[in-house]
Design an enzyme around this catalytic site. Structure first.
Site, short mmCIF file in Angstrom:
data_model
loop_
_atom_site.label_atom_id
_atom_site.label_comp_id
_atom_site.label_asym_id
_atom_site.label_seq_id
_atom_site.Cartn_x
_atom_site.Cartn_y
_atom_site.Cartn_z
N ASP A 36 0.86 -1.18 0.00
CA ASP A 36 0.00 0.00 0.00
C ASP A 36 0.90 1.24 0.00
OD1 ASP A 36 -2.32 1.51 0.04
OD2 ASP A 36 -3.12 0.64 1.87
N GLU A 52 0.16 4.62 1.89
CA GLU A 52 0.12 5.61 2.96
C GLU A 52 1.16 5.35 4.05
OE1 GLU A 52 -2.46 4.07 1.64
OE2 GLU A 52 -4.01 5.53 1.12
N HIS A 68 -2.59 -0.04 -3.76
CA HIS A 68 -3.03 1.32 -3.43
C HIS A 68 -3.79 1.98 -4.59
CE1 HIS A 68 -3.05 5.39 -1.88
NE2 HIS A 68 -2.58 5.80 -3.04
N HIS A 119 -1.55 1.21 6.76
CA HIS A 119 -1.96 2.38 7.55
C HIS A 119 -3.06 1.99 8.53
CE1 HIS A 119 -5.48 2.35 4.98
NE2 HIS A 119 -4.63 2.13 3.98
N HIS A 176 -7.89 5.17 7.38
CA HIS A 176 -9.11 4.89 6.60
C HIS A 176 -9.15 3.38 6.34
CE1 HIS A 176 -6.15 4.89 3.34
NE2 HIS A 176 -6.99 4.12 2.69
N GLU A 226 -7.71 -2.54 6.95
CA GLU A 226 -7.33 -3.33 5.78
C GLU A 226 -6.41 -4.50 6.17
OE1 GLU A 226 -5.71 -0.39 3.09
OE2 GLU A 226 -7.55 0.78 3.19
ZN LIG Z 1 -4.98 1.34 2.12
#
Ligand SMILES: [Zn+2]
Length: 294
Positions: free
Chosen positions: A32, A34, A84, A128, A140, A158
């Protein structure tokens, strides 16, 4: 008994190939953006952002550190899944040439596309914190439309959702990189996971970034050691997977109730149950990503 040279050669080849088979180690790396070293602004993580090009380079550097470590730890086959946004951030020409790359977001299993029981270990890079975490950088879950996601009553981000799928296949999540909040949250679903904290979250935007040379060295070492010691576990297949998805507003739940098995439980949340985690994962993804609210 004397054996002919041909028979001896055949025996040697059989021994060689069976020992090579015993040592084969497949590693799956989901990347990902972030939680990548050095990233802390949304003009880096969005493809239209002014600093997106820089961020892609940072992303591939962390990925390559994990790949180098995985091979040093005994991996014989490494697959990288770009996880991502558009899922087309990693450029194959910049990626370690030994890996195969899964690219583009039109996937049934998103961040875990292509995972199956043939893998021996999973690494999450650049992860993240989940939606609603007060401090995690870019906190998020999924596309950002979710306020919370629960699987069998457990609130997950996630990394937690992906860990449910990993357990279904009996493949251990051995390592995660990201900010300190992401690592703590991952430990709630995978207690023994090796975490590499590449930055400290001050709040959902501000961070204290560690030196890039240090984080990449640490990612490589952690990947090497966690792949070397990875042990497969029996698959964990629960009787059923009940998913509750709370959205930030009622738009998606209102539309999602068109699916017969999706129940509106409040104006902003839905629930459904599936027998198999891969099926539950697909529907979670459809509901947060593939309903157009424009
Ligand atoms: Zn993500």
């Amino acid at each position: 008994m004397r054996r002919s040279p041909t028979v001896l050669l055949a025996l040697a080849l059989v021994t060689l190939s069976s020992s090579a088979k015993a040592q084969a180690k497949k590693v799956y790396i989901s990347v990902d953006m972030e939680g990548i070293s050095g990233i802390n602004s949304d003009n880096q993580t969005s493809a239209a952002g002014a600093e997106y090009g820089r961020a892609r380079k940072l992303m591939v550097e962390d990925a390559n550190a994990a790949i180098r470590g995985a091979f040093a730890g005994g991996a014989t086959d490494v697959v990288v899944n770009d996880s991502h946004g558009s899922q087309r951030n990693l450029l194959p020409e910049d990626l370690d040439p030994r890996v195969r790359l899964i690219s583009h977001s039109f996937k049934r299993h998103g961040m875990m596309e292509g995972l199956d029981a043939t893998y021996d270990a999973i690494i999450f890079v650049g992860y993240h914190a989940k939606a609603g975490s007060p401090r995690g950088v870019f906190a998020h879950t999924g596309s950002g439309v979710l306020a919370d996601l629960q699987i069998n009553g457990q609130s997950v981000g996630e990394g937690g959702m992906n860990a449910f799928l990993a357990r279904w296949y009996g493949v251990p999540v051995v390592m995660v990189t990201g900010d300190d909040v992401a690592i703590e949250e991952q430990k709630a679903t995978v207690p023994n996971v090796r975490g590499v904290v590449v930055k400290r979250a001050i709040n959902s935007r501000a961070v204290e970034l560690r030196p890039l040379v240090d984080t990449r060295r640490e990612i490589e070492l952690a990947a090497k050691e966690s792949v070397a010691s990875a042990k497969k576990a029996p698959p964990v297949r629960l009787a059923q997977y009940t998913v509750r998805m709370a959205f930030r507003d009622p738009t998606i739940p209102e539309v999602a109730a068109a699916f017969r098995e999706v129940t509106l439980v409040t104006p902003t949340s839905v629930e459904f149950t599936r027998d198999a985690m891969p099926d539950a994962y697909r529907l979670i993804r459809v509901l947060y990503r593939f309903i157009n609210t424009d």
